[in-house]
Design an enzyme around this catalytic site. Sequence first.
Site, PDB file in Angstrom:
ATOM      1  N   GLU A   1       1.963  23.823  -7.208  1.00 24.16           N
ATOM      2  CA  GLU A   1       1.552  23.891  -5.796  1.00 24.16           C
ATOM      3  C   GLU A   1       1.321  22.482  -5.271  1.00 24.16           C
ATOM      4  O   GLU A   1       0.641  21.695  -5.921  1.00 24.16           O
ATOM      5  CB  GLU A   1       0.236  24.682  -5.666  1.00 24.16           C
ATOM      6  CG  GLU A   1       0.312  26.076  -6.243  1.00 24.16           C
ATOM      7  CD  GLU A   1      -1.082  26.727  -6.364  1.00 24.16           C
ATOM      8  OE1 GLU A   1      -2.052  26.212  -5.773  1.00 24.16           O
ATOM      9  OE2 GLU A   1      -1.178  27.738  -7.069  1.00 24.16           O
TER      10      GLU A   1
ATOM     11  N   LYS B   1      -0.408  19.501  -3.789  1.00 27.50           N
ATOM     12  CA  LYS B   1      -1.861  19.266  -3.721  1.00 27.50           C
ATOM     13  C   LYS B   1      -2.184  18.664  -2.357  1.00 27.50           C
ATOM     14  O   LYS B   1      -2.044  17.464  -2.134  1.00 27.50           O
ATOM     15  CB  LYS B   1      -2.300  18.335  -4.852  1.00 27.50           C
ATOM     16  CG  LYS B   1      -3.802  18.203  -4.971  1.00 27.50           C
ATOM     17  CD  LYS B   1      -4.184  17.470  -6.236  1.00 27.50           C
ATOM     18  CE  LYS B   1      -5.682  17.406  -6.455  1.00 27.50           C
ATOM     19  NZ  LYS B   1      -6.411  16.727  -5.418  1.00 27.50           N
TER      20      LYS B   1
ATOM     21  N   ASP C   1      -3.969  17.170   0.753  1.00 28.85           N
ATOM     22  CA  ASP C   1      -5.068  16.213   0.820  1.00 28.85           C
ATOM     23  C   ASP C   1      -5.945  16.557   2.025  1.00 28.85           C
ATOM     24  O   ASP C   1      -5.727  16.075   3.131  1.00 28.85           O
ATOM     25  CB  ASP C   1      -4.465  14.805   0.961  1.00 28.85           C
ATOM     26  CG  ASP C   1      -5.408  13.751   0.427  1.00 28.85           C
ATOM     27  OD1 ASP C   1      -6.477  14.124  -0.086  1.00 28.85           O
ATOM     28  OD2 ASP C   1      -5.063  12.559   0.524  1.00 28.85           O
TER      29      ASP C   1
ATOM     30  N   TYR D   1      -5.233  28.690  -1.993  1.00 31.09           N
ATOM     31  CA  TYR D   1      -4.659  28.417  -3.314  1.00 31.09           C
ATOM     32  C   TYR D   1      -5.299  29.175  -4.475  1.00 31.09           C
ATOM     33  O   TYR D   1      -4.817  29.086  -5.593  1.00 31.09           O
ATOM     34  CB  TYR D   1      -4.583  26.921  -3.622  1.00 31.09           C
ATOM     35  CG  TYR D   1      -5.896  26.152  -3.532  1.00 31.09           C
ATOM     36  CD1 TYR D   1      -6.943  26.404  -4.402  1.00 31.09           C
ATOM     37  CD2 TYR D   1      -6.051  25.144  -2.586  1.00 31.09           C
ATOM     38  CE1 TYR D   1      -8.120  25.688  -4.321  1.00 31.09           C
ATOM     39  CE2 TYR D   1      -7.226  24.421  -2.503  1.00 31.09           C
ATOM     40  CZ  TYR D   1      -8.259  24.697  -3.369  1.00 31.09           C
ATOM     41  OH  TYR D   1      -9.424  23.999  -3.294  1.00 31.09           O
TER      42      TYR D   1
ATOM     43  N   LYS E   1      -0.852  13.610 -10.393  1.00 33.29           N
ATOM     44  CA  LYS E   1      -1.143  12.795  -9.211  1.00 33.29           C
ATOM     45  C   LYS E   1       0.016  11.852  -8.878  1.00 33.29           C
ATOM     46  O   LYS E   1       0.663  11.317  -9.766  1.00 33.29           O
ATOM     47  CB  LYS E   1      -2.409  11.965  -9.462  1.00 33.29           C
ATOM     48  CG  LYS E   1      -3.679  12.802  -9.514  1.00 33.29           C
ATOM     49  CD  LYS E   1      -4.076  13.314  -8.156  1.00 33.29           C
ATOM     50  CE  LYS E   1      -4.886  12.311  -7.396  1.00 33.29           C
ATOM     51  NZ  LYS E   1      -6.285  12.530  -7.340  1.00 33.29           N
TER      52      LYS E   1
ATOM     53  N   CYS F   1       6.521 -23.056  17.716  1.00 31.98           N
ATOM     54  CA  CYS F   1       7.271 -22.631  16.536  1.00 31.98           C
ATOM     55  C   CYS F   1       6.833 -23.445  15.317  1.00 31.98           C
ATOM     56  O   CYS F   1       6.816 -24.677  15.375  1.00 31.98           O
ATOM     57  CB  CYS F   1       8.762 -22.815  16.804  1.00 31.98           C
ATOM     58  SG  CYS F   1       9.750 -22.555  15.328  1.00 31.98           S
TER      59      CYS F   1
ATOM     60  N   CYS G   1      10.181 -25.717  14.391  1.00 35.78           N
ATOM     61  CA  CYS G   1      10.744 -26.780  15.242  1.00 35.78           C
ATOM     62  C   CYS G   1       9.771 -27.217  16.340  1.00 35.78           C
ATOM     63  O   CYS G   1      10.115 -28.063  17.159  1.00 35.78           O
ATOM     64  CB  CYS G   1      12.064 -26.330  15.851  1.00 35.78           C
ATOM     65  SG  CYS G   1      11.848 -25.093  17.135  1.00 35.78           S
TER      66      CYS G   1
ATOM     67  N   CYS H   1      10.900 -18.019  19.526  1.00 43.12           N
ATOM     68  CA  CYS H   1      10.918 -19.478  19.551  1.00 43.12           C
ATOM     69  C   CYS H   1      11.995 -19.885  20.546  1.00 43.12           C
ATOM     70  O   CYS H   1      13.104 -19.350  20.532  1.00 43.12           O
ATOM     71  CB  CYS H   1      11.254 -19.994  18.156  1.00 43.12           C
ATOM     72  SG  CYS H   1      11.949 -21.650  18.170  1.00 43.12           S
TER      73      CYS H   1
ATOM     74  N   CYS I   1      16.402 -25.189  16.460  1.00 38.53           N
ATOM     75  CA  CYS I   1      15.399 -24.757  15.472  1.00 38.53           C
ATOM     76  C   CYS I   1      16.094 -24.518  14.128  1.00 38.53           C
ATOM     77  O   CYS I   1      16.971 -23.646  14.014  1.00 38.53           O
ATOM     78  CB  CYS I   1      14.720 -23.478  15.949  1.00 38.53           C
ATOM     79  SG  CYS I   1      13.576 -22.793  14.756  1.00 38.53           S
TER      80      CYS I   1
HETATM   81  S1  IVH Z   1      -7.035  24.501  -7.624  1.00 32.96           S
HETATM   82  C1  IVH Z   1     -10.666  24.829 -10.476  1.00 32.96           C
HETATM   83  N1  IVH Z   1      -4.955  24.183  -6.068  1.00 32.96           N
HETATM   84  O1  IVH Z   1      -7.791  19.506  -5.234  1.00 32.96           O
HETATM   85  C2  IVH Z   1      -9.459  24.365  -9.764  1.00 32.96           C
HETATM   86  N2  IVH Z   1      -6.772  22.681  -5.799  1.00 32.96           N
HETATM   87  O2  IVH Z   1      -9.382  18.164  -7.637  1.00 32.96           O
HETATM   88  C3  IVH Z   1      -9.623  24.331  -8.333  1.00 32.96           C
HETATM   89  N3  IVH Z   1      -6.479  21.038  -4.010  1.00 32.96           N
HETATM   90  O3  IVH Z   1     -11.043  19.983  -4.411  1.00 32.96           O
HETATM   91  C4  IVH Z   1      -8.575  23.694  -7.560  1.00 32.96           C
HETATM   92  N4  IVH Z   1      -4.499  21.725  -3.377  1.00 32.96           N
HETATM   93  O4  IVH Z   1      -9.486  20.979  -2.776  1.00 32.96           O
HETATM   94  C5  IVH Z   1      -6.173  23.734  -6.403  1.00 32.96           C
HETATM   95  N5  IVH Z   1      -3.064  24.042  -4.741  1.00 32.96           N
HETATM   96  C6  IVH Z   1      -4.276  23.599  -5.067  1.00 32.96           C
HETATM   97  C7  IVH Z   1      -4.877  22.509  -4.402  1.00 32.96           C
HETATM   98  C8  IVH Z   1      -6.145  22.083  -4.812  1.00 32.96           C
HETATM   99  C9  IVH Z   1      -5.476  20.855  -3.151  1.00 32.96           C
HETATM  100  C10 IVH Z   1      -7.721  20.227  -4.058  1.00 32.96           C
HETATM  101  C11 IVH Z   1      -8.960  21.084  -4.051  1.00 32.96           C
HETATM  102  C12 IVH Z   1      -9.894  20.471  -5.025  1.00 32.96           C
HETATM  103  C13 IVH Z   1      -9.138  19.339  -5.596  1.00 32.96           C
HETATM  104  C14 IVH Z   1      -9.254  19.389  -7.104  1.00 32.96           C
END
Ligand code: IVH
Length: 679
Positions: A117, A119, A121, A229, A318, A412, A415, A430, A436
């Site tokens: 999935e 992740k 932010d 999620y 990550k 410049c 020059c 310039c 130049c």
């Molecule tokens: S599972 C116990 N799935 O990542 C596991 N987390 O460091 C719970 N996050 O604070 C997290 N996308 O907010 C999970 N597809 C995803 C996610 C996700 C983003 C964030 C979540 C959590 C952090 C974990």
Amino acid sequence: MTKINDGIVTSYRQLVSDLHTHNHYYHVLDDPRISDVEYDGLMRKLILVEKQYPQLVKKDSPSQRIGGAPLPQFSQVQHAVPMLSLDNAFSAKALRDFDRRVHERLKGSENITYLCEPKLDGVAVSLIYEDGILARAATRGDGATGEDITSNVKTIKSLPLKLISDLPPRLIEVRGEIYMTRQGFEQLNVSMKKSGEKPFVNPRNAAAGSLRQLDSRVTAQRPLSFCAYSVEQYSDSGSPDTQWEMLRYVGRLGLRINPDIFFAANIDACESYCHDLFTRRASLSYDIDGVVIKVNDLEKQKFLGFLSRSPRWAIARKFPAEEASSQLLAVDFQVGRTGAVTPVARLSPVFVGGVTISRASLHNADEIARLGLHLGDTVVVRRAGDVIPQVVRVVHGRRQENSTVVLFPKFCPVCQSPILHLPSEVIARCSGSLRCAAQVKQVIKHFASRSAMNISGLGDRLVDQLVDTGCITSIVDLYDLSLSMLTPLERLAGKSARNLLNAIEKSKKTTLQKFLYALGIREVGINCARLLSQQFASIEEIMAAREDELLAIDGIGPVLAEHIQMFFANPKTCKVIQDLQKKGVHWPLTAADGVREIPLYGQVWVFTGRIESINREEAKSVLQALGARVSDSVSSKTSRLVAGKAAGSKLKKAKALDIPVFDEKQFLQFLEDIQTTDI
Ligand code: IVH
């Protein structure tokens, strides 16, 4: 309170249900079924009814999304199941180690599959639905205790206040991420700046800041989204067996799940998905900081269990951070080919977005002013995807005392000519032109480059040296270089000097396209040079081209036309072209010279009337490919007119000027003949 009858209750319920449905189509499925105006109409009707019959209003009414009066503070909530975090894997090896640990613990089970999935932010939230109605939303807090942000979360339109189900579970806790799309973030910052408020630094901060509002009416104005999620508490029996099925079930309940989720048969598939998503990262509509990889089988998840702060069944692969802080060591002001002065930050090397950065363009004077840079400042550097690195902001708290502010120079640095900054342009230039040395060097480097005159062996360093030692002051001088001038130069032993002279000699035979490109006319890239060389018979014609003739070329707009005309209007330029030709620079046009004959080279064709069997654009591009130029108006220069049905004044004019005319049939026959001729 006005008394209610059954009819009103029924139509009110229908209205609520319709609004929920359309909200789901619009915000979760991205598939609106009614117009915004119709939706607003339904909402206004609902609010009117609720005003008259306040006893009807329930927690899940769509009107609750508008946001209520400010709260004094958020109340605290205990999480029934702690909200943990994830262990990180920063490399493919760390991911394989995770897979190995999983296999070791699940000894005996062969088929371990994963769900990948993106992740997101953003901000983690827990949502509790009781009998299908959103009862509570909370932040993660310290994992055990969070803050109750129910009234703010209710304003998020991609989050259902009521689940889609005739038989919803008595209780379900769904977790997910509240985030802001990049577009939403950009738009929000524009309006923040407009109203004099401080913009947010990134979409995550914007999402967090918006959720932390005590006045939910403010949150309601913020472009927040939600993606589910996981499911933590589920009161009913018969829950799904896998993470993937669980998410799909949650999706059916009306919650948004990420469309980029990927089922992986093994860890290698996970890694290649991560790689794929990493390369697509910059083009996603939202920020991600990695991929969460979860053992798909929920029974196996249970068996694997948890470490103190993170589950054993999941890991975050990550991505390298897109932002990092660095120190501003200096700012160089580079002078380009056209005199444009570009400030470039010299930075202490920093690893960001997967590469080490030690320089970043600061673009222009406005950008320097926006950043308010001082030498020695700690700055935030960003590199997203393949995008060039950028200095995003100064960390003001870490500014050194008595540091010097960075100012855009007035003269410049090479020059010392004044730098001109026209009010209509963002770029400062310039004014030294070919006086130049910096501009001269860039002009020569461009002239010698591979797609231009292709003088191999004439690298950037050598050009610097030739100009600095006064050997050459212009591109014309290149053709006067001799062995005796080159050999004393550093790093130019006899053989490479001879090779260079050979390459210079060889460059004299070129093509009109390459020559035009080599001249370095502003905005004229290799493609534009091709268009010009196809449409005009000679350099002299290009030099004399009128604006309307240039504009008639597909791909040349007013700005380009102006640059081209300005360039050739300068008598010095014309002299340089003549001098180059005198030195022997030429571009063969005939088959005898080894260049393929271009059948309609130099011809100007015009279309008029209705042509039925072939699309006019198509016909135009066929003619262009054969070397002709297609113009809109008939003149004495016109080579041939193609007259379709109902041709009018152009046909008359062509006849008056004695210009050959094809009707549609003749034209098609001509195309057929010419394209089958082996040329
Ligand atoms: S599972 C116990 N799935 O990542 C596991 N987390 O460091 C719970 N996050 O604070 C997290 N996308 O907010 C999970 N597809 C995803 C996610 C996700 C983003 C964030 C979540 C959590 C952090 C974990």
